[in-house]
Design an enzyme around this catalytic site. Structure first.
Site, short mmCIF file in Angstrom:
data_model
loop_
_atom_site.label_atom_id
_atom_site.label_comp_id
_atom_site.label_asym_id
_atom_site.label_seq_id
_atom_site.Cartn_x
_atom_site.Cartn_y
_atom_site.Cartn_z
N CYS A 185 0.83 -1.27 -0.06
CA CYS A 185 -0.07 -0.19 0.20
C CYS A 185 0.79 1.23 -0.03
CB CYS A 185 -0.84 0.00 1.13
SG CYS A 185 -2.08 -1.32 0.91
N HIS A 245 -3.06 7.76 3.22
CA HIS A 245 -3.36 6.20 2.68
C HIS A 245 -4.83 6.18 2.98
CE1 HIS A 245 -3.65 2.45 1.41
NE2 HIS A 245 -3.16 1.85 2.52
N ASN A 259 -10.00 0.31 0.49
CA ASN A 259 -8.62 0.35 0.28
C ASN A 259 -8.12 0.10 -0.95
OD1 ASN A 259 -5.78 0.19 0.48
ND2 ASN A 259 -5.84 -0.89 2.65
#
Ligand code: COA
Length: 321
Positions: free
Chosen positions: A116, A248, A278
């Protein structure tokens, strides 16, 4: 004396697949509820790539929009870096596939896998090439089809992820742009968030995301607290100097914890996790592009970008837009 060169964001773009999967849709797949997902994560819906639609397709479309916004032709690119953990192929890299479709012949192209945090690792790499004078225009993409590696029978993970891509075009400039990037990793925690399928380890594993959510949550909050402090300290800046936090987008509660650390009201935090879930490497550039296109983030403002992901990996970028 020669002037200092910075990397500045010349343009941004993003792309989301058409199909939207809501929390209610998920209740038909696993034992969950809209209330549980929203209260634990802030997620309402996420986009899912169509059959045959690849990470490269999403990244390519985001790239076209970023190039258009930057007013830069593919032939001007010196380098293309794609942050992804779900590449189209084992090789060539997704960056090479996108380079060919753009017609950016000769530009160096490679992928960066930092889960990520992939976009921030790619952005930092691009920044170093520009500052050193080795590149003038670099296309940086974060693109993922993470839902392809989600276990749709595991309610603890399948509700969290979505597909999407974002891109920025960086250009060399004498005006201030990226002030600093900081990258970190801790490979000893790999089994808290991973996908144990591999090539050299053999292809006989399930190949789906496995996660110990509680542990990841705690580690992420701590790592992000320290990386935002590090970014401010390295630049001699105070929390109050920041205009925007662009985090994020994994979980609204993690985002709120970082905002509290920075004494920032949520009005100064870009949140897209409700609509995107996500999207791993896609999440920061998707949020950045949404903030710029909606007119919230403007030229001259100070932005703090951060991310945390499997590995573990984490990092920040502090920049004047
Ligand atoms: N729907 C309904 N119930 C669920 C569920 C779902 N989708 N997923 C888990 N549960 C249940 C669990 O089975 C557990 O039930 P039990 O108490 O009967 O055993 C209960 O909810 C609580 O589970 P827990 O894991 O303690 O929940 P949590 O509050 O920690 O939230 C996460 C889980 C995954 C949302 C949270 O840990 C998290 O966001 N972690 C970080 C994950 C992340 O961001 N990863 C990516 C980083 S890049």
């Amino acid at each position: 004396m020669s002037k200092r060169i910075y990397s500045r964001i010349a343009g941004t773009g993003s792309y989301l697949p058409e199909k939207v999967l809501t929390n209610d849709d998920l209740t038909k797949i696993v034992d969950t509820s809209d209330e549980w997902i929203q209260s634990r994560t802030g997620i309402r819906e996420r986009h899912i790539a169509a059959e045959g639609e690849t990470t490269g397709d999403l990244g390519y479309n985001a790239a076209l929009r970023a190039l258009e916004a930057a007013g830069i032709e593919p032939s001007q690119l010196d380098m293309i870096i794609v942050g992804t953990t779900t590449p189209d192929l084992i090789f060539p890299s997704t960056a090479c596939l996108i380079q060919a479709r753009l017609g950016a012949a000769g530009a160096a192209a490679f992928d960066v896998n930092a889960a990520c945090s992939g976009f921030l690792f790619a952005l930092s790499t691009a920044d170093k090439f520009i500052r050193s004078g080795d590149a003038r225009h670099v296309l940086v993409i974060g693109a993922e089809t993470l839902t392809r590696i989600v276990d749709w029978s595991d309610r603890t993970t399948c509700v969290l992820f979505g597909d999407g891509a974002g891109a920025v075009v960086l250009k060399a400039d004498e005006e201030t742009g990226i002030l600093s990037t900081h990258l970190h990793a801790d490979g000893s925690k790999k089994e808290l968030l991973w996908n144990p399928i591999g090539v050299s380890t053999g292809l006989d594993q399930p190949g789906k995301i496995l996660m110990k959510g509680n542990d990841v949550f705690k580690y992420a909050v701590k790592a992000l607290d320290s990386v935002v402090d590090e970014a401010l300290h390295a630049n001699g800046l105070d929390k109050s100097d920041l205009d925007w936090l662009i985090p994020h987008q994994a979980n609204l509660r993690i985002i709120e914890a970082t905002a509290r650390r920075l004494d920032m009201p949520m009005e100064q935090v870009i949140v897209t996790v409700d609509k995107h879930g996500n999207t791993s490497s896609g999440s920061v550039p998707l949020a950045l592009d949404a903030a710029i296109r909606s007119g919230r983030v403007g030229r001259g403002q100070l932005l703090l970008l951060e991310a945390f992901g499997g590995g573990f990996t984490w990092g920040s970028a502090l920049l004047r837009y």
